[in-house]
Design a protein around this motif. Structure first.
Motif, PDB file in Angstrom:
ATOM      1  N   MET A   1      -5.225   5.850  -4.312  1.00 51.56           N
ATOM      2  CA  MET A   1      -5.839   7.503  -3.634  1.00 51.56           C
ATOM      3  C   MET A   1      -6.005   8.500  -3.107  1.00 51.56           C
ATOM      4  O   MET A   1      -5.445   9.271  -3.320  1.00 51.56           O
ATOM      5  N   GLN A   2      -6.436   8.540  -2.426  1.00 50.53           N
ATOM      6  CA  GLN A   2      -6.171   8.513  -0.556  1.00 50.53           C
ATOM      7  C   GLN A   2      -4.582   9.225   0.015  1.00 50.53           C
ATOM      8  O   GLN A   2      -4.131   9.768   0.474  1.00 50.53           O
TER       9      GLN A   2
ATOM     10  N   ILE B   1      -8.822   1.026  -4.767  1.00 48.12           N
ATOM     11  CA  ILE B   1      -8.101   2.019  -5.751  1.00 48.12           C
ATOM     12  C   ILE B   1      -8.204   2.968  -4.925  1.00 48.12           C
ATOM     13  O   ILE B   1      -7.633   4.359  -4.871  1.00 48.12           O
ATOM     14  N   GLU B   2      -9.606   3.192  -4.118  1.00 49.87           N
ATOM     15  CA  GLU B   2      -9.977   4.702  -3.995  1.00 49.87           C
ATOM     16  C   GLU B   2      -8.653   4.623  -2.339  1.00 49.87           C
ATOM     17  O   GLU B   2      -8.177   6.567  -1.930  1.00 49.87           O
ATOM     18  N   GLN B   3      -8.469   3.805  -1.979  1.00 47.12           N
ATOM     19  CA  GLN B   3      -7.352   3.455  -0.729  1.00 47.12           C
ATOM     20  C   GLN B   3      -5.560   4.166  -1.499  1.00 47.12           C
ATOM     21  O   GLN B   3      -4.974   4.908  -0.721  1.00 47.12           O
TER      22      GLN B   3
ATOM     23  N   GLN C   1       1.424   0.165  -6.707  1.00 45.59           N
ATOM     24  CA  GLN C   1      -0.579   0.862  -6.883  1.00 45.59           C
ATOM     25  C   GLN C   1      -0.912   0.992  -7.923  1.00 45.59           C
ATOM     26  O   GLN C   1      -1.605   0.531  -8.856  1.00 45.59           O
TER      27      GLN C   1
ATOM     28  N   MET D   1     -11.776  -1.858  -6.689  1.00 50.35           N
ATOM     29  CA  MET D   1     -12.399  -0.774  -6.205  1.00 50.35           C
ATOM     30  C   MET D   1     -12.033  -0.040  -4.863  1.00 50.35           C
ATOM     31  O   MET D   1     -11.631   1.310  -5.183  1.00 50.35           O
ATOM     32  N   GLN D   2     -12.498  -1.016  -4.124  1.00 47.72           N
ATOM     33  CA  GLN D   2     -12.371  -0.385  -2.402  1.00 47.72           C
ATOM     34  C   GLN D   2     -10.403   0.086  -2.648  1.00 47.72           C
ATOM     35  O   GLN D   2      -9.726   1.429  -2.219  1.00 47.72           O
TER      36      GLN D   2
ATOM     37  N   GLN E   1      -3.573   9.385 -10.003  1.00 46.67           N
ATOM     38  CA  GLN E   1      -5.451  10.080  -9.538  1.00 46.67           C
ATOM     39  C   GLN E   1      -5.701   9.709 -10.633  1.00 46.67           C
ATOM     40  O   GLN E   1      -7.144   9.819 -10.531  1.00 46.67           O
TER      41      GLN E   1
ATOM     42  N   LYS F   1       0.290  -1.238  -0.020  1.00 47.32           N
ATOM     43  CA  LYS F   1      -0.421   0.250  -0.296  1.00 47.32           C
ATOM     44  C   LYS F   1       0.979   1.176   0.084  1.00 47.32           C
ATOM     45  O   LYS F   1       0.704   2.339   0.020  1.00 47.32           O
TER      46      LYS F   1
END
Length: 162
Positions: free
Chosen positions: A150-151, A146-148, A116, A143-144, A160, A110
């Protein structure tokens, strides 16, 4: 082409794992142009029946899963490039569990923005136009992840926008 180059050696291999390990060597030492040529060589070996798309896909997936290379993002890049060779290659990668290996790599690395981003690109290349692959990516938590990513990496513009 140099007689002892990785591409020449590729033609002598009898199993896909050895050829994929050679691809990793090409990626590290020769860059994208050599990798692209090595993929073409693999495509030729598959076409001549030396080994199947599935065997190559399994070797790539195994290399991502067990971290044969110190930089797993290189193996992920190889998976993405292999998927771009055509629908039968995407199907072979998906069929041998490469999507699961990508999601596992995203979970395990991560903090590594390169892993990533490479996983996001490779997943997109494997999914292609397949609803089945997309559904499995979503079910696997893609999807989760990818969201993590990006954050966790707001400074990485390409990630992004991917």
């Amino acid at each position: 082409m140099v007689k002892d180059s990785p591409l020449v050696k590729l033609y002598g291999y009898e199993d896909a794992r050895a050829a994929v390990l050679e691809l990793g060597h090409c990626e590290r030492n020769g860059g994208f142009r050599v990798l692209k040529a090595a993929l073409k060589a693999l495509e030729g070996l598959v076409a001549r029946g030396n080994f199947t798309e599935d065997a190559v896909a399994q070797a790539i997936t195994d290399s991502i899963s067990c971290g044969v290379c110190s930089d797993v993002s290189q193996w992920i890049d190889i998976a993405a490039a292999y998927a771009r060779q055509g629908s039968e290659y995407r199907a072979a990668l998906f069929g041998c569990g490469c999507m699961f290996a990508l999601l596992t790599a995203m979970s395990a690395h991560k903090a590594d923005v390169q892993v990533q981003f490479a996983c996001m690109k490779a997943a997109s290349d494997i999914i292609g136009e397949s609803w089945v692959c997309l559904r499995e990516f979503i079910r696997g938590g893609g999807m989760q992840l990818i969201e993590q990513a990006m954050q966790s990496h707001p400074e990485h513009d390409e990630l992004q926008l991917k």
